[in-house]
Design a protein around this motif. Structure first.
Motif, PDB file in Angstrom:
ATOM      1  N   PRO A 179       2.469   8.097  12.187  1.00 54.83           N
ATOM      2  CA  PRO A 179       2.520   9.389  11.488  1.00 54.83           C
ATOM      3  C   PRO A 179       3.444  10.382  12.187  1.00 54.83           C
ATOM      4  O   PRO A 179       3.658  10.322  13.395  1.00 54.83           O
TER       5      PRO A 179
ATOM      6  N   VAL B 256       0.665   0.397   8.161  1.00 54.01           N
ATOM      7  CA  VAL B 256       0.892   1.835   8.055  1.00 54.01           C
ATOM      8  C   VAL B 256       1.776   2.257   9.224  1.00 54.01           C
ATOM      9  O   VAL B 256       1.494   1.935  10.381  1.00 54.01           O
TER      10      VAL B 256
ATOM     11  N   ARG C 204     -10.850   4.271   2.480  1.00 58.86           N
ATOM     12  CA  ARG C 204      -9.694   3.605   3.077  1.00 58.86           C
ATOM     13  C   ARG C 204      -9.356   4.249   4.417  1.00 58.86           C
ATOM     14  O   ARG C 204      -9.877   5.299   4.774  1.00 58.86           O
ATOM     15  N   SER C 205      -8.464   3.617   5.150  1.00 69.68           N
ATOM     16  CA  SER C 205      -8.110   4.105   6.483  1.00 69.68           C
ATOM     17  C   SER C 205      -7.095   5.247   6.359  1.00 69.68           C
ATOM     18  O   SER C 205      -5.923   5.018   6.098  1.00 69.68           O
ATOM     19  N   TRP C 206      -7.593   6.467   6.572  1.00 61.30           N
ATOM     20  CA  TRP C 206      -6.742   7.652   6.437  1.00 61.30           C
ATOM     21  C   TRP C 206      -6.471   8.344   7.768  1.00 61.30           C
ATOM     22  O   TRP C 206      -5.790   9.367   7.801  1.00 61.30           O
TER      23      TRP C 206
ATOM     24  N   ARG D   8       0.809  10.754   2.362  1.00 59.26           N
ATOM     25  CA  ARG D   8       1.184   9.345   2.564  1.00 59.26           C
ATOM     26  C   ARG D   8       2.036   8.828   1.406  1.00 59.26           C
ATOM     27  O   ARG D   8       1.631   8.914   0.237  1.00 59.26           O
TER      28      ARG D   8
ATOM     29  N   VAL E 229       3.397   5.533  -0.427  1.00 56.16           N
ATOM     30  CA  VAL E 229       2.924   4.155  -0.555  1.00 56.16           C
ATOM     31  C   VAL E 229       4.046   3.303  -1.140  1.00 56.16           C
ATOM     32  O   VAL E 229       4.651   3.661  -2.156  1.00 56.16           O
TER      33      VAL E 229
ATOM     34  N   ASP F   6       2.919  10.022   6.704  1.00 51.34           N
ATOM     35  CA  ASP F   6       3.175   8.642   7.091  1.00 51.34           C
ATOM     36  C   ASP F   6       3.537   7.808   5.860  1.00 51.34           C
ATOM     37  O   ASP F   6       3.570   8.317   4.732  1.00 51.34           O
ATOM     38  N   VAL F   7       3.810   6.521   6.100  1.00 49.82           N
ATOM     39  CA  VAL F   7       4.200   5.581   5.033  1.00 49.82           C
ATOM     40  C   VAL F   7       3.350   4.334   5.168  1.00 49.82           C
ATOM     41  O   VAL F   7       3.198   3.787   6.279  1.00 49.82           O
ATOM     42  N   GLU F   8       2.801   3.876   4.051  1.00 46.33           N
ATOM     43  CA  GLU F   8       2.006   2.647   4.031  1.00 46.33           C
ATOM     44  C   GLU F   8       2.697   1.600   3.165  1.00 46.33           C
ATOM     45  O   GLU F   8       3.114   1.890   2.039  1.00 46.33           O
ATOM     46  N   ASP F   9       2.809   0.398   3.697  1.00 40.53           N
ATOM     47  CA  ASP F   9       3.309  -0.741   2.932  1.00 40.53           C
ATOM     48  C   ASP F   9       2.100  -1.583   2.549  1.00 40.53           C
ATOM     49  O   ASP F   9       1.532  -2.290   3.382  1.00 40.53           O
ATOM     50  N   VAL F  10       1.674  -1.492   1.286  1.00 39.01           N
ATOM     51  CA  VAL F  10       0.460  -2.200   0.881  1.00 39.01           C
ATOM     52  C   VAL F  10       0.686  -3.700   0.781  1.00 39.01           C
ATOM     53  O   VAL F  10      -0.279  -4.474   0.808  1.00 39.01           O
TER      54      VAL F  10
END
Length: 503
Positions: A276, A273, A201-203, A101, A103, A264-268
């Motif tokens: 994927p 997210v 966390r949500s993985w 991932r 971030v 995948d890519v997560e935008d905190v």
């Protein structure tokens, strides 16, 4: 530096005179006299003092490595090979799911995670894993080997490595190495509550019982920009390289459904997210039909009582398959493919068996190596290359199949298959003969290349100006327009190298 007081000793002259000793005693004696004539200095005479076989010691002093030793770890890694090394650890831990991932925070890439649902680690185990050169007991099927993989791969890409893990029946544990502030080899301990929060966390997979999270911060290769276009371009290009490399390296595990890998890519900032992307197997031997009816063949050689098998394949010519057109090109990907425990270590090149040649681009050879023949091979710490010993090429030359085929025969068959595929076929499909509307020279050129249908009238092409309309044809944009030709009403697809306006 001390100088000889009588004359400089010419060792070449002495050697020649000494070699002549067998044919002439006088010249041999003269050579010995040259040696005796050298006037050694006082410093040189010190060599006459007694020599001792054993070196004595009077104690010891602890000299820990300089923390900057971390800076040299993994310098031959690229991001895709570094991540492949971490996936090796996940596989060894029994994971069947791995997530990579990226971030992003406030528009900038800031971290990268590798998450798996393997067995996880207790406090003692994680300390060993974070020790530089820490060696655990490797199982017969483990992909790990050197005890440097996680540290070397991580520090090749990031300045901060955090490992958080949960083993069944144990509290979550975490450790961190930071290169920028560390002046000793004391590893930071991450509190259990933060370790648990990261693990939970949500993985897209459950780590409630066990699993491991590896986190890279201060990633050196990330773009230093908040420009969304540049960030997106970087993520797209990098993710593509990662997907292709992992798909190739782990294709046996992926095809066997022993392992699933996603990116995948997560935008905190927005807590979102992205969808994927699954790593898809790229199997360099996944042709539907062999390019030569006699292949694949299994050539076998024996070394020190151990069997080494060369599984020789010939791809079908002109294949459009992505498994054939691997990254780097089919010419570069010809040759030997070394596997260890189902993991691809080396993809292409002949390593002394022969030289790379475009005419051998259909030839690929599978070789599985295990530790019992490890003396023939040396794997680099990045597990991206195998170096063969000097006897390997001879061993390949001696390998033979049950029908007597040897390596030289296989290479000749692969080259012949390629050459035949380049021959122009004269059995072309017949077409209607061209009539009016084309230049005579053009019609003659067509007749030289294509046979015409018998007893068919000529096909006329009539050109007419289309008032108020510019008709452009362009292959660059892959845009084509239909034209009604003659009275037959057939559809003609046309294109030009450059945009053209017809009269």
């Amino acid at each position: 530096m001390p100088r000889h007081t009588r004359h400089d000793l010419n060792f070449n002259d002495v050697q020649q005179k000494y070699m002549a000793h067998t044919s002439g005693a006088e010249e041999g004696a003269a050579a010995m006299n040259d040696f005796a004539a050298v006037d050694f200095t006082t410093e040189a005479r010190a060599a006459e003092r007694p020599w001792h076989k054993e070196v004595p010691t009077s104690g010891s002093v602890e000299l820990p490595p300089d923390p900057h030793a971390f800076d040299g770890l993994g310098r031959n890694h690229r991001i895709e090979t570094a991540l492949a090394d971490l996936v090796d650890n996940s596989v060894d831990a029994g994971a069947d799911q791995v997530l990579i991932r990226f971030v992003q925070r406030d528009g900038r890439l800031c971290s990268l995670y590798v998450v798996d649902n393997g067995r996880g680690m207790s406090g003692d185990v994680i300390d060993t894993a974070m020790t530089v050169g820490g060696r655990r007991e490797y199982g017969s099927d483990d992909l790990g080997k050197f005890g440097l993989g996680m540290k070397a791969s991580s520090f090749s890409q990031a300045r901060s490595l955090t490992v958080l893990s949960r083993a069944a029946g144990n509290v979550p544990v975490g450790r961190r190495w930071r290169l920028s502030s560390r002046r000793d080899f004391r590893c930071d301990v991450v509190p259990p509550d933060f370790s648990a929060a990261e693990l939970d966390r949500s993985w897209g997979m459950s780590l409630a019982d066990s699993g491991t999270v590896i986190r890279w911060d201060d990633v050196t290769g990330f773009p230093v920009t908040e420009d969304p276009i540049r960030v997106q371009e970087f993520v797209t290009a990098t993710a593509t390289v990662i997907l292709n490399h992992l798909g190739l390296v782990f294709h046996r595990l992926l095809v066997g459904q022993r392992l699933g890998i996603r990116v995948d890519v997560e935008d905190v900032t927005s807590a979102l997210v992205g969808a994927p992307f699954d790593v898809v197997a790229l199997n360099p031997f996944a042709y539907h039909k062999s390019g030569h009816p006699a292949y694949p063949k299994h050539l076998v050689a024996s070394v020190s009582g151990h069997r080494l098998e060369f599984n020789c394949h010939i791809w079908p010519a002109r294949s459009k398959s992505e498994h054939f057109r691997l990254p780097g090109g089919q010419v570069e990907r010809q040759g030997l493919y070394f596997y260890r425990r189902g993991r691809l270590l080396h993809s292409g090149g002949w390593d002394g068996v022969t030289v790379s040649d475009p005419r051998l681009q259909l030839a690929r050879v599978e070789i599985d190596i295990e530790d019992d023949v490890a003396g023939l091979f040396r794997m680099n710490p990045e597990k991206s290359r195998v170096t063969v010993g000097p006897e390997f090429a001879h061993l390949a030359e001696e390998a033979i199949a049950e029908d007597g085929t040897k390596m030289v025969d296989y290479l000749r068959d692969a080259e012949t298959t390629y050459k035949k595929s380049r021959e122009r076929s004269r059995n072309r499909r017949r077409m209607y003969p061209p009539g009016k509307g084309l230049e005579p020279a053009l019609k003659r050129a067509i007749a030289d290349e294509v046979p015409f249908l018998d007893n068919e009238r000529d096909l006329d092409i009539r050109w007419r100006r289309m008032e108020g309309f510019d008709f452009s044809l362009s292959t660059a944009t892959r845009t084509y327009f239909g034209l009604t030709i003659g009275t037959a009403g057939r559809y003609w697809r046309a294109g030009a190298e450059d945009s053209t306006t017809l009269p």
